[in-house]
Write an enzyme that holds these catalytic residues in place. Sequence first.
Site, short mmCIF file in Angstrom:
data_model
loop_
_atom_site.label_atom_id
_atom_site.label_comp_id
_atom_site.label_asym_id
_atom_site.label_seq_id
_atom_site.Cartn_x
_atom_site.Cartn_y
_atom_site.Cartn_z
N LYS A 97 0.98 -1.08 -0.44
CA LYS A 97 -0.22 -0.03 -0.30
C LYS A 97 1.32 1.36 0.31
CE LYS A 97 -2.93 3.11 1.83
NZ LYS A 97 -2.59 4.28 2.79
N VAL A 98 1.43 1.42 0.88
CA VAL A 98 2.81 2.33 0.79
C VAL A 98 3.51 2.32 -0.64
CG1 VAL A 98 4.59 3.23 2.04
CG2 VAL A 98 2.67 2.49 3.10
#
Length: 301
Positions: A226-227
């Site tokens: 996600k990051v």
Amino acid sequence: MIIKAPIDLELTQVSGQTSQPPWKYIDDSYSDLVCIDGEPSIFNVKQTDEYVDFTYTGNVSEKTAIENVKKIYDLDFDLDKFYKYLDSYDELKDMSKFCNGLRLFQAKDPFECIISSICSANNSIKRWTKSIDDMKLKWGRNFNDYYSFPNPSNFKELYLDDDEELLNEGNIKNNNLKSCGVGYRAPYMRKASDIFTLEIDLSDIYKMSYDEAFETILEVPGVGPKVADCILLYGFGFRQAFPSDVWIKRIVSYLYFDGKDIKVEKVREFGMDEFGDYAGYVQLYMFHYARMSGLMDKLKK
């Protein structure tokens, strides 16, 4: 000067995109320092009708300044075409009404975006933006009370915590990463600065394919899928990225899978396959549609 590209400037600024904190809001104008080829410039943008009213100070050409403000606010992206795309799908057709004028808020400094995205993990927008602003005040360069973000080579020299600062300086002056409220993320941030000083040139990421860039960013400790996708979308303009967390999972599940429990990694794959080069924008609109329409409150129950 007026740049005739429709935008909701306030919504774009406060939408929590991890490229950077919101700019200073003074006299109906958003302002920040933008460094272009080492030259500091203060950019000022305000809303005039549905467009951006842009002024700047600094030793850069008007053409270069306009190119940079267009990049930061993604003003060359055709919102009308995107809205026609959304309107063609039952699951997406209401999103443009709730998020009209929302654009990508892209990084003016990709390293700042990397640290911001790491800082945002399991964190509130208010807390991570304050942490980034604190770093700029402590270690950035001051140009007329606007502060740059420290570059990777300077960042990797920062102390992690009180203990390291005390050991090296003999006292504590809150001149360390944890004093900025980043907690367990501090070692990840310093390792990121090592990687982008000693191993990887940030400019090379722009030249990579999405898959190569994704695998490269995943090499940074503390960076998960996600990051990594946030970094690629907001920091480097990879619009096919579809940052996926528990909230995007719930929204996608509600809209497309009858509320069934599906894994986050499957949501990411679905978003990229289903929406293609619009994936990043669809994700951005999905989240804010859910927040502003009341869907998110429904999904919390």
